[in-house]
Design a protein around this motif. Structure first.
Motif, mmCIF file in Angstrom:
data_model
loop_
_atom_site.group_PDB
_atom_site.id
_atom_site.type_symbol
_atom_site.label_atom_id
_atom_site.label_comp_id
_atom_site.label_asym_id
_atom_site.label_seq_id
_atom_site.Cartn_x
_atom_site.Cartn_y
_atom_site.Cartn_z
ATOM 1 N N LEU A 154 24.602 -8.474 9.678
ATOM 2 C CA LEU A 154 25.861 -7.861 9.252
ATOM 3 C C LEU A 154 26.622 -7.307 10.461
ATOM 4 O O LEU A 154 27.853 -7.323 10.484
ATOM 5 N N LEU A 155 25.876 -6.840 11.446
ATOM 6 C CA LEU A 155 26.503 -6.273 12.653
ATOM 7 C C LEU A 155 27.082 -7.349 13.564
ATOM 8 O O LEU A 155 28.072 -7.105 14.251
ATOM 9 N N ARG A 206 27.841 -10.625 12.546
ATOM 10 C CA ARG A 206 28.297 -11.713 11.669
ATOM 11 C C ARG A 206 29.275 -12.656 12.368
ATOM 12 O O ARG A 206 29.183 -13.869 12.241
ATOM 13 N N ASP A 264 29.219 -10.456 2.858
ATOM 14 C CA ASP A 264 28.534 -9.196 3.144
ATOM 15 C C ASP A 264 27.979 -8.549 1.881
ATOM 16 O O ASP A 264 26.886 -7.979 1.894
ATOM 17 N N THR A 270 29.237 -0.142 5.462
ATOM 18 C CA THR A 270 29.805 0.117 6.785
ATOM 19 C C THR A 270 28.883 -0.425 7.876
ATOM 20 O O THR A 270 27.688 -0.612 7.653
ATOM 21 N N ARG A 271 29.463 -0.619 9.045
ATOM 22 C CA ARG A 271 28.667 -1.044 10.206
ATOM 23 C C ARG A 271 27.647 0.031 10.563
ATOM 24 O O ARG A 271 26.528 -0.271 10.953
ATOM 25 N N GLN A 272 28.046 1.282 10.425
ATOM 26 C CA GLN A 272 27.137 2.378 10.743
ATOM 27 C C GLN A 272 25.914 2.358 9.816
ATOM 28 O O GLN A 272 24.785 2.567 10.263
ATOM 29 N N ALA A 329 24.698 -0.282 8.300
ATOM 30 C CA ALA A 329 23.908 -1.460 8.689
ATOM 31 C C ALA A 329 23.085 -1.153 9.941
ATOM 32 O O ALA A 329 21.893 -1.502 10.024
ATOM 33 N N ARG A 330 23.701 -0.506 10.903
ATOM 34 C CA ARG A 330 22.993 -0.146 12.143
ATOM 35 C C ARG A 330 21.842 0.822 11.847
ATOM 36 O O ARG A 330 20.744 0.676 12.369
#
Length: 189
Positions: free
Chosen positions: A83-84, A86, A103, A157-159, A161-162
């Motif tokens: 996801l980060l 992609r 996603d 969110t990317r956060q 996912a991270r």
């Protein structure tokens, strides 16, 4: 490896290496969005190699549970990373799940595999393969894993996912460390 360990551990190492290089990397990675699920078997072989190195067999159910834990851990771990990054997979034409199915579906699959993973880790104690130290650790670690997976599913969110990706690394280390501690505590009792 044959000279210093044993033939079985050597053969399993080769199966893992060849499976990862040829089946996962050269074939599955570029041909199916299920590449991580199927290819995860190659990444799950190291516990079998270790078990075979010590015991010269892999008939123990515990050895296969170790394999299964990594097998079911791999999709949520790697899909969080995918996801980060992609866009990189899309540009390279690699059909990772977020690229092909989006996603939202990827986040749904992460939750599904996370639930399966946590359930799998929790059945080790009731079946007598691990003790209470492991069970308590697996419950806490698994609960936190599920919190991160559900947070990612809801927040998108990317956060998030991270956070899940980074926690998944800690999770696997801590879960296996809990197994080792459990064995020491159990054997000294």
């Amino acid at each position: 490896m044959i000279a210093f360990v044993n033939v079985l551990a050597c053969l399993l190492s080769l199966v893992g290496l060849l499976g990862y290089v040829f089946i996962y990397t050269l074939w599955l990675k570029r041909s199916t969005p299920s590449n991580i699920v199927i290819g995860g078997a190659a990444g799950a072989i190291p516990p079998l190699v270790g078990w075979a190195a010590v015991t010269n067999e892999v008939s123990s159910l515990t050895a296969w549970y170790l394999f299964a834990i990594i097998f079911f851990w791999t999709p949520p771990h790697f899909w969080a990373l995918s996801l980060l990054i992609r866009e990189h997979y899309a540009r390279a034409g690699v059909p990772m799940l977020p690229v092909v199915r989006g996603d939202e579906e990827t986040r749904r699959q992460i939750v599904l595999y996370s639930v399966l993973l946590v359930v799998l880790t929790l059945v080790l104690s009731p079946f007598g393969m691990m003790g209470t130290v492991y069970m308590a650790s697996a419950a806490v670690l698994g609960g936190l894993f599920l919190v991160q997976a559900v947070r990612l599913w809801r927040q998108a969110t990317r956060q998030a996912a991270r956070r899940l990706y980074l926690y998944s690394i800690l999770y696997l280390f801590a879960l296996f460390a809990a197994m080792a501690v459990d064995r020491v505590v159990t054997s000294s009792s």
